[in-house]
Design a protein around this motif. Sequence first.
Motif, PDB file in Angstrom:
ATOM      1  N   ARG A 106       0.637  -1.196  -0.236  1.00  0.00           N
ATOM      2  CA  ARG A 106      -0.018  -0.067   0.121  1.00  0.00           C
ATOM      3  C   ARG A 106       0.735   1.348   0.030  1.00  0.00           C
ATOM      4  NH1 ARG A 106      -4.498  -0.186   4.394  1.00  0.00           N
ATOM      5  NH2 ARG A 106      -5.220  -1.948   2.763  1.00  0.00           N
ATOM      6  N   GLY A 107       0.442   2.120  -0.959  1.00  0.00           N
ATOM      7  CA  GLY A 107       1.305   3.206  -1.187  1.00  0.00           C
ATOM      8  C   GLY A 107       2.319   3.389  -2.274  1.00  0.00           C
ATOM      9  N   ARG A 108       2.868   1.994  -2.706  1.00  0.00           N
ATOM     10  CA  ARG A 108       3.833   1.733  -3.705  1.00  0.00           C
ATOM     11  C   ARG A 108       2.770   1.201  -4.905  1.00  0.00           C
ATOM     12  NH1 ARG A 108       8.511  -1.183  -3.509  1.00  0.00           N
ATOM     13  NH2 ARG A 108       7.613  -2.852  -2.132  1.00  0.00           N
ATOM     14  N   ALA A 109       2.077   0.466  -4.616  1.00  0.00           N
ATOM     15  CA  ALA A 109       1.449  -0.211  -5.895  1.00  0.00           C
ATOM     16  C   ALA A 109      -0.244  -0.292  -5.307  1.00  0.00           C
ATOM     17  CB  ALA A 109       2.070  -1.337  -6.204  1.00  0.00           C
ATOM     18  N   ARG A 110      -1.221  -0.733  -6.265  1.00  0.00           N
ATOM     19  CA  ARG A 110      -2.387  -1.044  -6.033  1.00  0.00           C
ATOM     20  C   ARG A 110      -2.375  -2.549  -5.978  1.00  0.00           C
ATOM     21  NH1 ARG A 110      -5.479   3.276  -9.656  1.00  0.00           N
ATOM     22  NH2 ARG A 110      -3.387   3.117 -10.741  1.00  0.00           N
ATOM     23  N   THR A 111      -3.125  -3.279  -5.207  1.00  0.00           N
ATOM     24  CA  THR A 111      -3.330  -4.681  -5.550  1.00  0.00           C
ATOM     25  C   THR A 111      -4.750  -5.253  -5.688  1.00  0.00           C
ATOM     26  OG1 THR A 111      -3.606  -4.900  -3.000  1.00  0.00           O
ATOM     27  CG2 THR A 111      -1.345  -5.106  -3.728  1.00  0.00           C
ATOM     28  N   ALA A 112      -4.781  -6.115  -6.563  1.00  0.00           N
ATOM     29  CA  ALA A 112      -6.005  -6.803  -7.025  1.00  0.00           C
ATOM     30  C   ALA A 112      -5.859  -8.279  -7.058  1.00  0.00           C
ATOM     31  CB  ALA A 112      -6.397  -6.131  -8.190  1.00  0.00           C
ATOM     32  N   ILE A 113      -6.920  -9.016  -7.596  1.00  0.00           N
ATOM     33  CA  ILE A 113      -6.967 -10.591  -7.386  1.00  0.00           C
ATOM     34  C   ILE A 113      -7.653 -10.762  -8.716  1.00  0.00           C
ATOM     35  CG2 ILE A 113      -8.224 -12.440  -6.692  1.00  0.00           C
ATOM     36  CD1 ILE A 113      -7.396 -11.687  -3.837  1.00  0.00           C
ATOM     37  N   LEU A 114      -7.115 -11.846  -9.367  1.00  0.00           N
ATOM     38  CA  LEU A 114      -8.003 -12.510 -10.318  1.00  0.00           C
ATOM     39  C   LEU A 114      -7.712 -13.935 -10.563  1.00  0.00           C
ATOM     40  CD1 LEU A 114      -9.263 -12.836 -13.494  1.00  0.00           C
ATOM     41  CD2 LEU A 114      -7.184 -12.732 -14.432  1.00  0.00           C
ATOM     42  N   SER A 115      -8.868 -14.493 -10.178  1.00  0.00           N
ATOM     43  CA  SER A 115      -8.701 -16.168  -9.638  1.00  0.00           C
ATOM     44  C   SER A 115      -9.854 -16.897 -10.636  1.00  0.00           C
ATOM     45  CB  SER A 115      -8.972 -16.356  -8.254  1.00  0.00           C
ATOM     46  OG  SER A 115      -8.905 -17.489  -7.822  1.00  0.00           O
ATOM     47  N   ASN A 116      -9.589 -18.122 -10.892  1.00  0.00           N
ATOM     48  CA  ASN A 116     -10.581 -18.733 -11.463  1.00  0.00           C
ATOM     49  C   ASN A 116     -11.368 -19.374  -9.842  1.00  0.00           C
ATOM     50  OD1 ASN A 116      -9.783 -18.507 -13.890  1.00  0.00           O
ATOM     51  ND2 ASN A 116      -8.905 -20.756 -14.234  1.00  0.00           N
ATOM     52  N   SER A 117     -12.675 -19.672  -9.884  1.00  0.00           N
ATOM     53  CA  SER A 117     -13.273 -19.664  -8.586  1.00  0.00           C
ATOM     54  C   SER A 117     -14.357 -20.351  -8.820  1.00  0.00           C
ATOM     55  CB  SER A 117     -13.771 -18.167  -8.374  1.00  0.00           C
ATOM     56  OG  SER A 117     -14.423 -17.673  -9.215  1.00  0.00           O
ATOM     57  N   ALA A 118     -15.227 -20.698  -7.746  1.00  0.00           N
ATOM     58  CA  ALA A 118     -16.466 -21.260  -7.735  1.00  0.00           C
ATOM     59  C   ALA A 118     -17.357 -20.336  -6.970  1.00  0.00           C
ATOM     60  CB  ALA A 118     -16.615 -22.565  -6.947  1.00  0.00           C
ATOM     61  N   ASP A 119     -18.699 -20.473  -7.401  1.00  0.00           N
ATOM     62  CA  ASP A 119     -19.661 -19.391  -6.677  1.00  0.00           C
ATOM     63  C   ASP A 119     -19.651 -19.795  -5.191  1.00  0.00           C
ATOM     64  OD1 ASP A 119     -21.610 -17.397  -6.690  1.00  0.00           O
ATOM     65  OD2 ASP A 119     -23.270 -19.078  -6.488  1.00  0.00           O
ATOM     66  N   GLY A 120     -19.600 -18.651  -4.523  1.00  0.00           N
ATOM     67  CA  GLY A 120     -19.484 -18.738  -3.051  1.00  0.00           C
ATOM     68  C   GLY A 120     -18.010 -18.439  -2.451  1.00  0.00           C
ATOM     69  N   ALA A 121     -17.065 -18.479  -3.484  1.00  0.00           N
ATOM     70  CA  ALA A 121     -15.634 -18.110  -3.254  1.00  0.00           C
ATOM     71  C   ALA A 121     -15.489 -16.882  -2.264  1.00  0.00           C
ATOM     72  CB  ALA A 121     -14.846 -18.433  -4.197  1.00  0.00           C
ATOM     73  N   ARG A 122     -16.228 -15.647  -3.111  1.00  0.00           N
ATOM     74  CA  ARG A 122     -16.048 -14.430  -2.496  1.00  0.00           C
ATOM     75  C   ARG A 122     -16.528 -14.469  -0.887  1.00  0.00           C
ATOM     76  NH1 ARG A 122     -15.301  -9.537  -4.272  1.00  0.00           N
ATOM     77  NH2 ARG A 122     -15.449 -10.207  -6.451  1.00  0.00           N
ATOM     78  N   GLU A 123     -17.463 -14.939  -0.528  1.00  0.00           N
ATOM     79  CA  GLU A 123     -18.038 -15.053   0.913  1.00  0.00           C
ATOM     80  C   GLU A 123     -16.934 -15.822   1.956  1.00  0.00           C
ATOM     81  OE1 GLU A 123     -21.119 -13.867  -1.813  1.00  0.00           O
ATOM     82  OE2 GLU A 123     -19.745 -15.696  -1.801  1.00  0.00           O
ATOM     83  N   GLU A 124     -16.760 -17.027   1.172  1.00  0.00           N
ATOM     84  CA  GLU A 124     -15.828 -18.202   2.080  1.00  0.00           C
ATOM     85  C   GLU A 124     -14.386 -17.570   2.187  1.00  0.00           C
ATOM     86  OE1 GLU A 124     -16.069 -20.899   3.601  1.00  0.00           O
ATOM     87  OE2 GLU A 124     -18.372 -21.006   3.036  1.00  0.00           O
ATOM     88  N   GLU A 125     -13.819 -16.959   1.221  1.00  0.00           N
ATOM     89  CA  GLU A 125     -12.414 -16.520   1.422  1.00  0.00           C
ATOM     90  C   GLU A 125     -12.246 -15.056   2.287  1.00  0.00           C
ATOM     91  OE1 GLU A 125     -10.434 -18.461  -2.454  1.00  0.00           O
ATOM     92  OE2 GLU A 125     -11.541 -16.831  -2.822  1.00  0.00           O
ATOM     93  N   GLU A 126     -13.607 -14.314   1.982  1.00  0.00           N
ATOM     94  CA  GLU A 126     -13.471 -13.253   2.744  1.00  0.00           C
ATOM     95  C   GLU A 126     -13.650 -13.315   4.291  1.00  0.00           C
ATOM     96  OE1 GLU A 126     -13.102  -9.231   3.782  1.00  0.00           O
ATOM     97  OE2 GLU A 126     -12.725 -10.275   1.717  1.00  0.00           O
ATOM     98  N   ARG A 127     -14.610 -14.494   4.672  1.00  0.00           N
ATOM     99  CA  ARG A 127     -14.665 -14.831   6.111  1.00  0.00           C
ATOM    100  C   ARG A 127     -13.183 -15.536   6.562  1.00  0.00           C
ATOM    101  NH1 ARG A 127     -15.869 -19.432   8.370  1.00  0.00           N
ATOM    102  NH2 ARG A 127     -16.298 -20.688   6.508  1.00  0.00           N
ATOM    103  N   ARG A 128     -12.648 -16.090   5.761  1.00  0.00           N
ATOM    104  CA  ARG A 128     -11.268 -16.719   6.179  1.00  0.00           C
ATOM    105  C   ARG A 128     -10.194 -15.669   6.423  1.00  0.00           C
ATOM    106  NH1 ARG A 128     -12.013 -22.769   5.267  1.00  0.00           N
ATOM    107  NH2 ARG A 128     -14.121 -22.960   4.699  1.00  0.00           N
ATOM    108  N   PHE A 129     -10.101 -15.105   5.291  1.00  0.00           N
ATOM    109  CA  PHE A 129      -8.614 -14.382   4.877  1.00  0.00           C
ATOM    110  C   PHE A 129      -8.888 -12.689   4.849  1.00  0.00           C
ATOM    111  CE2 PHE A 129      -8.202 -18.350   2.888  1.00  0.00           C
ATOM    112  CZ  PHE A 129      -7.581 -19.122   3.798  1.00  0.00           C
ATOM    113  N   GLY A 130     -10.426 -12.404   5.027  1.00  0.00           N
ATOM    114  CA  GLY A 130     -10.240 -10.828   4.864  1.00  0.00           C
ATOM    115  C   GLY A 130      -9.430 -10.201   3.660  1.00  0.00           C
ATOM    116  N   PHE A 131      -9.708 -10.649   2.558  1.00  0.00           N
ATOM    117  CA  PHE A 131      -8.917 -10.354   1.191  1.00  0.00           C
ATOM    118  C   PHE A 131      -9.384  -8.749   0.862  1.00  0.00           C
ATOM    119  CE2 PHE A 131      -8.208 -14.673  -0.493  1.00  0.00           C
ATOM    120  CZ  PHE A 131      -6.823 -14.825   0.249  1.00  0.00           C
ATOM    121  N   ALA A 132     -10.676  -8.526   1.023  1.00  0.00           N
ATOM    122  CA  ALA A 132     -11.103  -7.268   0.731  1.00  0.00           C
ATOM    123  C   ALA A 132     -10.433  -5.966   1.252  1.00  0.00           C
ATOM    124  CB  ALA A 132     -12.733  -7.143   0.917  1.00  0.00           C
TER     125      ALA A 132
END
Length: 209
Positions: A106-132
């Motif tokens: 943060r402050g040097r570059a912006r970070t984003a994700i591109l992932s092959n996925s399954a429906d429900g991954a956004r909620e499951e991974e956010e709950r576990r890892f707080g990627f947002a």
Amino acid sequence: MPENPWILFDIGGVLEVVDDDTWQEQWWERVRAASGLTRDAVDARVAAADLPRIDLTAGTEPAFWAGLAAALDLDDAQRDAVRTDFWDAYCGTGNDELIEYARSLRGRARTAILSNSADGAREEEERRFGFASIFDPICYSHELGVAKPEPQAYLRTLEALGAEPEDVFFIDDHGVAIDGAAAVGIRGVLHRENGATISAIEAFLHGRG
């Protein structure tokens, strides 16, 4: 340093410690055991059920699990157990070193994700890892409607980033995905271990990538 740099991460096998090449078959073996059916019987029933493509469509997870349970005669408890097992296997464990490195950008570059996925991954991974809290945007194949290494997966992600290909550096653990990015002008590194990946990102940020 590239103008307006973006560091674009894959999830499974990169931000998550999981073997993308083996976990799905191992999970299916456990589903077969839970059903009490033979491999051939499970495969035939699943094929006949015509389950929705949760990897390329959003909002289909409930129909997938209901359809799988009906096809294999699973009761509600069995269905919930195989679903929980699926997400535990899918998400693996967090690659804490690389996640924290991404946060430090943060402050040097912006970070984003591109992932092959399954429906429900956004909620499951956010709950576990707080990627947002670290990555924005997070581009999932089930929401994009297309998966890596198809060119549109990268092009739609570039549109979401508002970025030019030369300003993006991509990290993935599959060579075919790195090749797909290169085909649209995005440089990247094949992830094998954290130190080499971090060094490659730093080289990109310092204009030597």
